[in-house]
Scaffold this active site. Structure first.
Site, short mmCIF file in Angstrom:
data_model
loop_
_atom_site.label_atom_id
_atom_site.label_comp_id
_atom_site.label_asym_id
_atom_site.label_seq_id
_atom_site.Cartn_x
_atom_site.Cartn_y
_atom_site.Cartn_z
N LYS A 52 -107.15 -4.21 184.00
CA LYS A 52 -106.01 -3.98 184.90
C LYS A 52 -105.58 -2.52 184.90
CE LYS A 52 -102.65 -4.21 187.65
NZ LYS A 52 -101.41 -4.94 187.51
N CYS B 196 -96.52 0.47 189.53
CA CYS B 196 -97.80 0.42 188.82
C CYS B 196 -98.54 1.76 188.77
CB CYS B 196 -98.69 -0.64 189.44
SG CYS B 196 -98.03 -2.33 189.29
#
Length: 445
Positions: A225, A279
Site C-alpha cells: 500500500k 494519502c
C-alpha cells in the site's frame, strides 16, 4: 484450523457475524454501508458526534459527488442494518472489527503519528472477546502491525494472537468520487497473521469485493500500500517536472502528454497545481519510516521537492501574469481562487494545495477570495460574485462546474483579465479566444 477461527468462518459465511467499523470518514462510511447492504449487522464508531447523528438519520457525512453513497446510507439505516455510536461499549459483541482511522505523519520528523489509531486499538483491546478478527484498513508504515497493533491488542486484551484473536491488514485503495465503485471492483491485498486467517478474511471480503483478493503476510501488505501510493506520488512529480520544462521551452505539456500517451504502454500522469489529500503527501514517509539511515531514497525525496513546489509556482505564475497586465506593486490587489478541495468534485480539504497557495498570496499582500462548490465554507457565493472586481482568477481544482462556466461573463467581471490555470480547465486555445492574459502549469507564455 483453530476452533475459534472455524466458528468465525461459519458466522461470516452465514452473514451472522457482527461487524464493527471504527472511523467513519471517506473509508469507513462506505465500508460500513456496503457490508450492511451485504446482510451483516454493522455498528459504526466515530468520536465526532455530528457525524454519528447524521448517519443515524440516514444521511451520509460525505458531501462530495459520490455516486450511490447517499442512497445506500439511507437504505441500510432505514432497514436497521447500520447503527452508529460515539462510544465503544457495544463493540464487545463484535466478531469482525475494521479499523480505518487517520494515520498522519509529523510535520517536522515525518514519522507516523498514530495517536488516533493507538487510542482506538486500546479501546478495542479492552473490550476484545475471544475469537474476534481485527482488520486494519488504515495505511500504515511497514512493521506497524507487529510493533504497534499486535502489541497493543495483546497487552490490553490479555489474549494471544492466532490463538484467541486474529489479525489482518487489508489496506484501503480509495479515492474520493469513486468510493463505492472502488470498494466493489478493485482487487485487494490481504495481509494476514496466518494463512488460515487469510482464508477467513478472504471469505469476509468476498461478500462485497468482486475482484481478486490476494493473500500474503502482514509486512508485504504494509509495503504494497505505501509503495503504490509512493509510486503515484513520484509519477506525478515527473509529470510536474516535464510541465516546468515545457514552460521554459515555450511548449504545451498537455499536447506533449496526449502524444506520449498514444502509445499503449505509456501513461504520463497529469501535472498540476499541487498534490493533496490524506494519502499521497504522507505515504512515502510511512514507507521509509523504519528503514536504516543508509537506505537510499533519493528519488522519493526529489519527488517531494518537486510536488511541494507547485502551489508556490502557481503564485509565481500569477505574479508574471500581473506584470504582463502592468501591475508591479501587488499589495491590496484582489485574487479570486477557484477550488479549495484537493480533488475535483470532492469536499475533502486535507493537505489542500490551495491552502499553501493562499498563505503565499496573503504574505505578498494580496486580498484573496475563494470559491469551491463542494466545500461548505466557500460554496455560498457564486463564481461571478467571487470574481467581481478581482484582478486575476487562479484555477486550482478541476471541478466540473468550472468547465461549464460562462467564462466570458467571468472575464468581464474582472478588473484585469488575468487567469492562472493550474488544472488545464481553459487551455491555451480557449484563453486566446477569450483575449486574456493566460498563465498555466506546463504552458509556455
Amino acid at each position: 484450523m483453530n476452533e475459534l477461527l472455524k466458528e468465525l468462518r461459519g458466522q461470516i459465511e452465514e452473514r451472522t457475524a457482527n461487524v464493527a467499523v471504527v472511523g467513519l470518514g471517506y473509508v469507513g462510511t462506505p465500508v460500513a454501508a456496503l457490508w450492511a447492504e451485504a446482510g451483516f449487522q454493522v455498528a459504526g464508531y466515530d468520536i465526532q458526534q455530528k457525524k454519528v447523528d447524521l448517519i443515524n438519520k440516514g444521511i451520509s457525512p460525505i458531501e462530495g459527488k459520490e455516486p450511490g453513497l447517499t442512497e445506500l446510507v439511507a437504505d441500510v439505516v432505514s432497514r436497521g442494518k447500520l447503527r452508529v455510536f460515539s462510544t465503544f461499549e457495544s463493540i464487545k459483541s463484535a466478531d469482525v472489527i475494521l479499523v480505518m482511522v487517520e494515520t498522519p505523519v509529523d510535520d517536522q520528523t515525518k514519522l507516523p503519528r498514530y495517536k488516533a489509531m493507538r487510542a482506538a486499538l486500546k479501546s478495542i483491546g479492552e473490550r476484545l472477546k475471544p475469537g474476534t478478527l481485527v482488520i486494519i484498513e488504515s495505511t500504515i508504515a511497514p512493521k506497524t502491525m507487529e510493533t504497534d497493533v499486535q502489541r497493543i491488542l495483546e497487552k490490553t486484551s490479555d489474549l494471544k494472537l492466532n490463538q484467541e484473536f486474529f489479525l489482518a491488514h487489508c489496506p484501503e485503495r480509495l479515492m474520493p468520487g469513486r468510493l463505492i465503485e472502488i470498494i466493489r471492483n478493485y482487487s485487494r491485498v490481504i495481509g494476514a497473521s496466518s494463512p488460515e486467517v487469510g482464508q477467513v478474511v478472504k471469505a469476509f471480503y468476498s461478500h462485497v469485493v468482486k475482484a481478486d483478493l490476494d493473500i500474503t503476510d502482514l509486512l508485504t501488505a504494509e509495503i504494497v500500500k505505501t509503495t503504490e501510493n509512493t509510486e503515484r506520488f513520484v509519477e506525478i512529480a515527473f509529470a510536474n517536472e516535464v510541465a516546468l520544462l515545457c514552460e521554459d521551452l515555450g511548449a504545451d505539456v498537455w499536447k506533449v502528454r496526449d502524444l506520449i500517451n498514444k502509445r499503449e504502454d505509456r501513461n504520463m500522469l497529469k501535472p498540476g497545481a499541487g498534490v493533496g489529500g490524506h494519502c499521497l503527501p504522507k505515504d512515502f514517509s510511512l514507507l521509509t519510516a523504519h528503514i536504516r539511515d543508509t537506505s537510499p531514497t533519493k528519488v522519493i525525496a526529489a519527488a517531494q521537492e518537486v510536488n511541494d513546489r507547485m502551489p508556490i509556482h502557481m503564485a509565481q505564475l500569477l505574479l508574471d501574469g500581473l506584470r504582463a497586465a502592468g501591475i508591479g506593486d501587488v499589495n491590496g490587489y484582489k485574487i479570486a481562487v477557484l477550488g479549495y478541495s484537493y480533488l475535483e468534485n470532492s469536499d475533502d480539504i486535507r493537505n489542500s494545495p490551495t491552502a499553501v497557495l493562499v498563505n503565499v498570496l496573503e504574505s505578498f499582500g494580496f486580498d484573496v477570495e475563494i470559491h469551491d462548490p463542494w466545500v461548505e465554507e466557500f460554496k455560498h457565493k457564486s463564481v461571478y460574485d467571487v470574481a467581481l472586481n478581482a484582478d486575476a482568477v487562479v484555477l486550482m481544482v478541476a471541478h466540473d462546474q468550472y468547465f461549464e462556466l460562462g467564462w466570458r461573463s467571468i472575464i468581464m467581471a474582472l478588473r484585469h483579465k488575468v487567469v492562472v490555470d493550474g488544472r488545464n480547465v481553459l487551455g491555451k486555445d480557449k484563453a486566446k479566444e477569450l483575449g486574456i492574459i493566460y498563465r498555466a502549469i506546463g504552458v509556455g507564455a
